[in-house]
Design a protein around this motif. Structure first.
Motif, PDB file in Angstrom:
ATOM      1  N   TRP A  35       0.824  -1.202   0.000  1.00 42.74           N
ATOM      2  CA  TRP A  35       0.000   0.000   0.000  1.00 42.74           C
ATOM      3  C   TRP A  35       0.866   1.264   0.000  1.00 42.74           C
ATOM      4  O   TRP A  35       0.517   2.252  -0.639  1.00 42.74           O
ATOM      5  CB  TRP A  35      -0.943   0.015   1.211  1.00 42.74           C
ATOM      6  CG  TRP A  35      -2.301  -0.485   0.864  1.00 42.74           C
ATOM      7  CD1 TRP A  35      -2.867  -1.649   1.274  1.00 42.74           C
ATOM      8  CD2 TRP A  35      -3.260   0.146   0.016  1.00 42.74           C
ATOM      9  NE1 TRP A  35      -4.113  -1.778   0.745  1.00 42.74           N
ATOM     10  CE2 TRP A  35      -4.391  -0.686  -0.032  1.00 42.74           C
ATOM     11  CE3 TRP A  35      -3.290   1.317  -0.699  1.00 42.74           C
ATOM     12  CZ2 TRP A  35      -5.535  -0.387  -0.776  1.00 42.74           C
ATOM     13  CZ3 TRP A  35      -4.425   1.631  -1.443  1.00 42.74           C
ATOM     14  CH2 TRP A  35      -5.531   0.786  -1.476  1.00 42.74           C
TER      15      TRP A  35
ATOM     16  N   LEU B 131       3.887   1.587  -1.347  1.00 38.57           N
ATOM     17  CA  LEU B 131       4.405   1.735  -2.705  1.00 38.57           C
ATOM     18  C   LEU B 131       3.327   2.226  -3.665  1.00 38.57           C
ATOM     19  O   LEU B 131       3.568   3.087  -4.518  1.00 38.57           O
ATOM     20  CB  LEU B 131       5.001   0.414  -3.197  1.00 38.57           C
ATOM     21  CG  LEU B 131       6.296  -0.028  -2.530  1.00 38.57           C
ATOM     22  CD1 LEU B 131       6.683  -1.419  -2.980  1.00 38.57           C
ATOM     23  CD2 LEU B 131       7.391   0.978  -2.809  1.00 38.57           C
ATOM     24  N   TYR B 132       2.116   1.672  -3.526  1.00 39.43           N
ATOM     25  CA  TYR B 132       1.024   2.115  -4.384  1.00 39.43           C
ATOM     26  C   TYR B 132       0.689   3.580  -4.124  1.00 39.43           C
ATOM     27  O   TYR B 132       0.460   4.344  -5.068  1.00 39.43           O
ATOM     28  CB  TYR B 132      -0.232   1.255  -4.185  1.00 39.43           C
ATOM     29  CG  TYR B 132      -1.367   1.770  -5.024  1.00 39.43           C
ATOM     30  CD1 TYR B 132      -1.425   1.485  -6.377  1.00 39.43           C
ATOM     31  CD2 TYR B 132      -2.356   2.589  -4.484  1.00 39.43           C
ATOM     32  CE1 TYR B 132      -2.436   1.985  -7.168  1.00 39.43           C
ATOM     33  CE2 TYR B 132      -3.374   3.096  -5.264  1.00 39.43           C
ATOM     34  CZ  TYR B 132      -3.412   2.790  -6.609  1.00 39.43           C
ATOM     35  OH  TYR B 132      -4.400   3.306  -7.391  1.00 39.43           O
TER      36      TYR B 132
ATOM     37  N   PHE C 190       2.643   5.940  -3.067  1.00 37.72           N
ATOM     38  CA  PHE C 190       3.713   6.753  -3.643  1.00 37.72           C
ATOM     39  C   PHE C 190       3.568   6.851  -5.163  1.00 37.72           C
ATOM     40  O   PHE C 190       3.675   7.933  -5.748  1.00 37.72           O
ATOM     41  CB  PHE C 190       5.077   6.166  -3.257  1.00 37.72           C
ATOM     42  CG  PHE C 190       6.234   6.991  -3.698  1.00 37.72           C
ATOM     43  CD1 PHE C 190       6.517   8.208  -3.103  1.00 37.72           C
ATOM     44  CD2 PHE C 190       7.051   6.556  -4.744  1.00 37.72           C
ATOM     45  CE1 PHE C 190       7.581   8.971  -3.520  1.00 37.72           C
ATOM     46  CE2 PHE C 190       8.121   7.309  -5.160  1.00 37.72           C
ATOM     47  CZ  PHE C 190       8.390   8.530  -4.553  1.00 37.72           C
ATOM     48  N   ALA C 191       3.306   5.725  -5.825  1.00 40.09           N
ATOM     49  CA  ALA C 191       3.130   5.717  -7.279  1.00 40.09           C
ATOM     50  C   ALA C 191       1.873   6.482  -7.685  1.00 40.09           C
ATOM     51  O   ALA C 191       1.873   7.214  -8.681  1.00 40.09           O
ATOM     52  CB  ALA C 191       3.070   4.280  -7.783  1.00 40.09           C
ATOM     53  N   ALA C 192       0.797   6.333  -6.917  1.00 40.78           N
ATOM     54  CA  ALA C 192      -0.447   7.037  -7.234  1.00 40.78           C
ATOM     55  C   ALA C 192      -0.274   8.544  -7.065  1.00 40.78           C
ATOM     56  O   ALA C 192      -0.837   9.327  -7.838  1.00 40.78           O
ATOM     57  CB  ALA C 192      -1.584   6.527  -6.354  1.00 40.78           C
TER      58      ALA C 192
ATOM     59  N   GLY D 106       2.511  10.160  -7.591  1.00 40.49           N
ATOM     60  CA  GLY D 106       3.238  10.565  -8.795  1.00 40.49           C
ATOM     61  C   GLY D 106       2.322  10.653  -9.999  1.00 40.49           C
ATOM     62  O   GLY D 106       2.401  11.601 -10.793  1.00 40.49           O
ATOM     63  N   CYS D 107       1.425   9.677 -10.150  1.00 37.19           N
ATOM     64  CA  CYS D 107       0.460   9.714 -11.260  1.00 37.19           C
ATOM     65  C   CYS D 107      -0.491  10.898 -11.126  1.00 37.19           C
ATOM     66  O   CYS D 107      -0.860  11.525 -12.128  1.00 37.19           O
ATOM     67  CB  CYS D 107      -0.339   8.412 -11.305  1.00 37.19           C
ATOM     68  SG  CYS D 107       0.618   6.997 -11.845  1.00 37.19           S
TER      69      CYS D 107
ATOM     70  N   LEU E 298      -7.594   7.095  -8.466  1.00 38.75           N
ATOM     71  CA  LEU E 298      -6.317   6.587  -7.964  1.00 38.75           C
ATOM     72  C   LEU E 298      -6.362   6.168  -6.498  1.00 38.75           C
ATOM     73  O   LEU E 298      -5.675   5.224  -6.104  1.00 38.75           O
ATOM     74  CB  LEU E 298      -5.231   7.646  -8.159  1.00 38.75           C
ATOM     75  CG  LEU E 298      -4.778   7.859  -9.596  1.00 38.75           C
ATOM     76  CD1 LEU E 298      -3.869   9.069  -9.682  1.00 38.75           C
ATOM     77  CD2 LEU E 298      -4.079   6.623 -10.121  1.00 38.75           C
TER      78      LEU E 298
END
Length: 174
Positions: A10, A12-13, A15-17, A19-20, A47
């Motif tokens: 969660w 990592l997700y 952090f990536a979300a 960025g998106c 997201l």
């Protein structure tokens, strides 16, 4: 999957979300404001909205990922639940955004009116200073080199002394 792995996934997700979402903000910045802001709300909801995967263990996953994976692998077990969660979160977020807009609208109108009034006042002030600049010597009395006013309109006055709060420098009057 252990509890620690679940939280790492969660994290990592998230952090990536994030960025998106920043990329989505960058892509939508050129749009008209009343279109850009709802699109950003919908992007954030897509997201960051979770849906439950395993009700027995209280495991959640991103609703957009569950929907995409269920459609990709042609499994409809959690897809409808994820879509309904996305729709519910989107409806709530857009309702809150609409409330925010309804509160913000009168404040912005008052600010625009205040700004227009200040601009009109500045324009009047600039016009008055332009008129005064057209006749720069109309009210000023002539001054000799010693700083004394001379001429028909005024009597001779002595320059200010440093002890009176002035400086040693004598400025010409225009």
């Amino acid at each position: 999957m252990t509890e620690n792995d679940y939280y790492i996934a969660w994290g990592l997700y998230a952090f990536a979300a994030l960025g998106c979402l920043l990329v989505w903000f960058r892509l939508t910045r050129w749009l008209w404001r009343w279109l850009r802001e709802p699109l950003r709300v919908v992007g954030a909801v897509a997201l960051f909205s979770p849906t439950i995967v395993d009700p027995a263990q209280d495991k959640f996953a991103p609703a957009i990922a569950i929907t995409a994976l269920d459609l990709l692998f042609k499994v409809a077990g959690n897809a409808w639940r994820a879509v309904s969660d996305l729709a519910m979160y989107a409806a709530i977020a857009l309702a809150l955004y609409l409330l925010f807009v309804l509160v913000r609208w009168p404040i912005e109108r008052a600010g625009r009116a205040r700004r227009a009034e200040a601009d009109a006042e500045a324009q009047r002030h600039a016009e008055q200073s332009r008129q005064k600049a057209a006749e720069p010597y109309a009210e000023a009395a002539p001054v000799d080199r010693g700083g004394h006013s001379v001429g028909p309109r005024s009597s001779i006055t002595a320059p200010r002394r440093p002890s009176e709060g002035g400086s040693m420098r004598i400025e010409p009057r225009l």
